[in-house]
Write a protein that holds these residues in place. Structure first.
Motif, short mmCIF file in Angstrom:
data_model
loop_
_atom_site.label_atom_id
_atom_site.label_comp_id
_atom_site.label_asym_id
_atom_site.label_seq_id
_atom_site.Cartn_x
_atom_site.Cartn_y
_atom_site.Cartn_z
N ILE A 101 -2.78 -0.14 9.54
CA ILE A 101 -1.95 0.90 8.93
C ILE A 101 -3.11 1.87 8.28
CG2 ILE A 101 -0.05 1.52 7.62
CD1 ILE A 101 0.65 -0.33 9.49
N GLU A 114 -2.62 -5.17 13.78
CA GLU A 114 -2.11 -4.04 13.21
C GLU A 114 -2.86 -3.31 12.01
OE1 GLU A 114 2.45 -2.69 13.91
OE2 GLU A 114 2.22 -4.26 12.34
N MET A 161 3.81 -5.86 2.86
CA MET A 161 3.72 -7.41 3.49
C MET A 161 4.26 -8.31 2.34
SD MET A 161 -0.34 -7.60 3.84
CE MET A 161 -0.48 -6.68 5.41
N ALA A 195 0.83 -1.06 -0.03
CA ALA A 195 -0.09 0.05 0.07
C ALA A 195 0.94 1.23 -0.09
CB ALA A 195 -0.95 -0.23 1.22
N TYR A 214 4.24 0.96 2.47
CA TYR A 214 4.12 -0.29 3.40
C TYR A 214 3.89 -1.63 2.60
CZ TYR A 214 1.75 -3.19 7.01
OH TYR A 214 1.68 -4.27 7.66
N ILE A 217 -5.16 -4.36 1.86
CA ILE A 217 -4.39 -5.65 1.88
C ILE A 217 -4.25 -6.11 3.39
CG2 ILE A 217 -3.27 -5.06 -0.21
CD1 ILE A 217 -0.88 -4.27 1.35
N ALA A 218 -4.33 -7.39 3.29
CA ALA A 218 -4.12 -7.90 4.73
C ALA A 218 -3.45 -9.05 4.80
CB ALA A 218 -5.55 -8.23 5.43
N VAL A 219 -2.96 -9.79 6.06
CA VAL A 219 -2.29 -10.97 6.44
C VAL A 219 -2.61 -11.34 7.71
CG1 VAL A 219 0.08 -9.85 6.85
CG2 VAL A 219 -0.22 -12.34 5.89
N VAL A 223 -5.20 1.15 5.26
CA VAL A 223 -4.95 0.74 3.99
C VAL A 223 -4.21 -0.89 3.89
CG1 VAL A 223 -4.18 2.90 2.95
CG2 VAL A 223 -2.85 1.72 4.39
N ALA A 224 -4.20 -1.13 5.17
CA ALA A 224 -3.33 -2.51 5.20
C ALA A 224 -3.80 -2.65 6.62
CB ALA A 224 -2.09 -2.48 5.09
N VAL A 225 -3.57 -4.34 6.83
CA VAL A 225 -4.18 -4.91 8.39
C VAL A 225 -3.07 -6.02 8.48
CG1 VAL A 225 -5.48 -5.66 10.01
CG2 VAL A 225 -6.49 -4.30 8.08
N LYS A 226 -2.58 -6.18 9.45
CA LYS A 226 -1.69 -7.59 9.82
C LYS A 226 -2.39 -8.00 11.21
CE LYS A 226 2.63 -9.90 10.56
NZ LYS A 226 3.88 -10.04 10.21
#
Lengths: 333, 336
Positions: free
Chosen positions: B247, B245, A209, A197, A207, B223-225, B147-150
């Motif tokens: 973001i 987490e 992953m 992202a 960012y 997006i995520a993981v 925008v993102a997740v972990k």
């Protein structure tokens, strides 16, 4: 050994300070096209400042040259230095493409000079200890790992980090530390899947992953962040069949100074957590590379390791674009 | 509004049943009628301590005048028991994962709809105090647009039927994807669109997945993981974790749901242990279920929520097997 530095950004100044305090090294000139930066590094390292590296090489005649330039300038500079017979310590990542990395490695081989790449995380005591513990079997067989590296968006000279064609972005520049480290623990990678992202503009961030699957079965998820509003943070966890090893910059602060005094800008001074050591990891890294040059031994991290980390980083970038997992070329049958 | 709710429990195969039992017993507005479980030994201590009626056959419990049942059976039995309860006109709180196939979960949802009863999926993590605060912060826009997740839901190998695919339907990836996946669905107000995952057996001898990494792309671009591995060794201070987490464009948010703990170093145990002192999420889950039924409102976590979360785990297995991303059709197109 006479050691010169080309490029006096944050890394060049860090190198200058460490080399100046090292018995094994004779810091012989620092160079930057920005004369003020060169002066600052020269002052920090107690040496002479140059703005023309050819003049510096002529005047100082170093045995070793440290290349602390933006990534896109690595290849040309390293090849030229190799032809001049200089041993080279080059900042990470080795280059922007595998072709660049191959050309650099080949030029150094042809000219009989050593090439080292500054994957400094190998020399951070917490990571070095982790690698040793895992190698000794403290966590058992390969399992699932997490590695995290968050920091502010880097402000290089002329904002070169912001230009993907010059820095390669957060995976190539920041996550590559953890890519190299996790590869040093688990061995060769099999495939990589990644997502990213990002946003440009006034307040840019990037960012990523990335999940790496290794030939030994291990699965590692790496996250890296340019534009993190908090303090620079690193964390890692390695879970295996017999145990878990965890480390983190936030959980290993050995010194916290708080003050009621106002700071220099009139703001109330904030907490400054630290984890001080006698020598910083760059000192350990540079000393190790100089020792390798002196006795001809193999370094802890080779130029081929740097190339392999770059290969994974490039595969991760490709995965971000295609949305598909990408096989790693080094895959063995 | 109904003054009291009559509740029965079906199966104590899943250990969460004991905690739900305590939560039900603590409520003045609940009349806990009894327990149905084909394994009497498993529930005997509860029957004796609380003087509860025992039913060997769930059908006998469902033939009473209970309003609702809590199902904590092995995963493969969630669907037949839920359908049976729905046909008997009983509301259902079902342990996660809701089911082990999309078809099964659709059948459960449809049976409840057709019989006019409610189906709630037991996702207690929505009731963790830190999660509630995090959701409020996100909804206020404290960290901008996500925008993102972990996430992680790492645990110890539960053993028993959990490691037997014919009863569980899957290992760690099914067991531990669904909680944090539900939180992600809830926080993001979006649906997973694509899943890429690894699933492997790395930690234990049992022939079932105990390791994984699940990547998800949501329709809104997030997006995520998530790590669902049973990777906590016996030496670890506690059973596992729930972390997330986020973001955002204006900041980040980190939830470590079980950080509210004291550390204990005891000579007998010879390993550190953590004593959790935070609020009970199960009490609040049960409260939400009971109050929704008493007040004749929709349950806050539906069967559809259970479906949306479990289908990601199922897609993760498909992706791991195929070695490529798996697309998920929108829920409305797969419905019916």
């Amino acid at each position: 050994m006479r050691v010169s530095i080309i490029g006096c950004g944050t890394m060049g100044i860090t190198y200058a300070k460490n080399l100046a305090s090292m018995e094994e090294a004779d810091l012989a000139g620092v160079c930057d096209i920005d004369a003020a930066r060169a002066e600052e590094a020269a002052k920090a390292g107690g040496t002479r400042a140059y703005s023309d590296y050819k003049a510096m090489l002529e005047m100082e005649n170093p045995d070793v040259v440290c290349v602390c330039l933006p990534t896109y300038l690595h290849k040309g500079t390293v090849i030229e230095l190799a032809r001049l017979g200089k041993h080279i310590i080059c900042e990470k990542p080795i280059g922007l493409t595998l072709e660049e990395a191959d050309a650099m490695i080949e030029a150094c081989r042809e000219n009989g000079v050593r090439l080292f790449v500054g994957h400094v995380v190998r020399f951070f005591p917490n990571y070095a200890d982790a690698a040793g513990q895992i190698a000794r079997g403290e966590t058992g067989g390969p399992g699932v790992a997490h590695l995290k590296r968050y920091g502010s968006y880097p402000q290089g000279n002329g904002q070169w980090y912001h230009d993907r064609n010059k820095s390669g972005g957060v995976i190539m520049d920041l996550m590559i530390h953890d890519i190299d480290f996790v590869r040093s623990v688990y061995g060769e990678a099999d495939a990589v899947y990644a997502a990213k992202a990002q946003s440009g503009g006034e307040d840019p961030f990037e960012y990523a992953m990335v999940t790496i699957h290794f030939l030994n079965g291990a699965i590692a998820n790496l996250t890296a962040y340019w534009g993190y509003p908090g303090p620079f943070t690193t964390e890692a966890e390695f879970a295996g069949s017999q145990g878990v090893l965890r480390l983190g910059s936030e959980s290993s602060r050995s010194l916290i100074v708080t003050s009621k005094e106002k700071g220099p800008e009139g703001k109330a001074a904030v907490q400054v957590p630290q984890s001080p050591m006698r020598h910083d990891p760059y000192y350990r890294e540079l000393k190790h590379f100089l020792d390798c040059i002196r006795d001809g031994s193999e370094p802890l991290v080779t130029a081929e390791d740097a190339r392999a980390a770059l290969e994974i980083a490039l595969a991760a970038e490709r995965s971000c674009q295609t949305g598909q997992p990408v096989a790693i070329g080094g895959k063995r049958a | 509004m109904k003054a009291k709710l009559k509740v029965g429990m079906i199966s104590f195969a899943h250990m969460h049943a004991a905690s739900y039992l305590q939560a039900l017993l603590a409520r003045k507005d609940v009349d806990l009628v009894g327990i149905a479980d084909e394994n009497r030994e498993r529930v005997r201590p509860f029957l004796e301590r609380y003087g509860l009626a025992y039913y060997e056959d769930a059908g006998k419990l469902l033939a009473t005048d209970v309003d609702a049942v809590v199902i904590c059976s092995e995963n493969v039995r969630h669907a037949p028991l839920t359908v049976q309860a729905a046909q008997a006109g009983k509301h259902v709180l079902c342990e996660k994962p809701l089911g082990i196939s999309e078809a099964q979960m659709r059948e459960m949802i449809e049976a409840c709809r057709a019989n006019g009863v409610q189906l709630m999926t037991a996702f207690p993590c929505r009731y963790l105090a830190s999660v509630i605060e995090a959701k409020a912060a996100v909804d206020r826009g404290d960290i901008g647009r996500i925008v993102a997740v972990k996430g992680t839901n790492r645990g110890t190998m539960p053993g028993g039927w959990f490691a037997d695919r014919s009863l569980s339907g899957g290992g760690a990836v099914l067991d531990h994807t669904v909680h944090v996946m539900d939180l992600m669905n809830w926080f993001l107000n979006s649906e997973p669109e694509e899943v890429f995952a690894y699933a492997a057996t790395l930690f234990h001898r049992e022939p079932i997945d105990d390791a994984g990494m699940v990547h998800v792309k949501f329709r809104n671009g997030v997006i995520a993981v998530l790590d669902p591995s049973w990777s906590r060794p016996a030496a670890f201070p506690t059973w596992g974790d729930v972390t997330m987490e986020l973001i955002g464009t204006k900041g980040t948010l980190f939830v470590d749901a079980f950080a509210q703990k004291n550390e204990i170093y005891n000579n007998e145990r010879m390993k550190p242990s953590w004593s959790y002192w935070g609020d009970s999420m199960d009490d609040r889950l049960i409260e939400a279920f009971v109050l929704a039924l008493r007040e004749d409102r929709s349950v806050p976590i539906t069967g559809e929520d259970g479906f949306r979360s479990a289908r990601v785990a199922l897609a993760a297995y498909a992706s791991a097997q195929q070695g490529k991303p798996v697309r998920l059709a929108p829920w409305d197109r797969t419905d019916g």
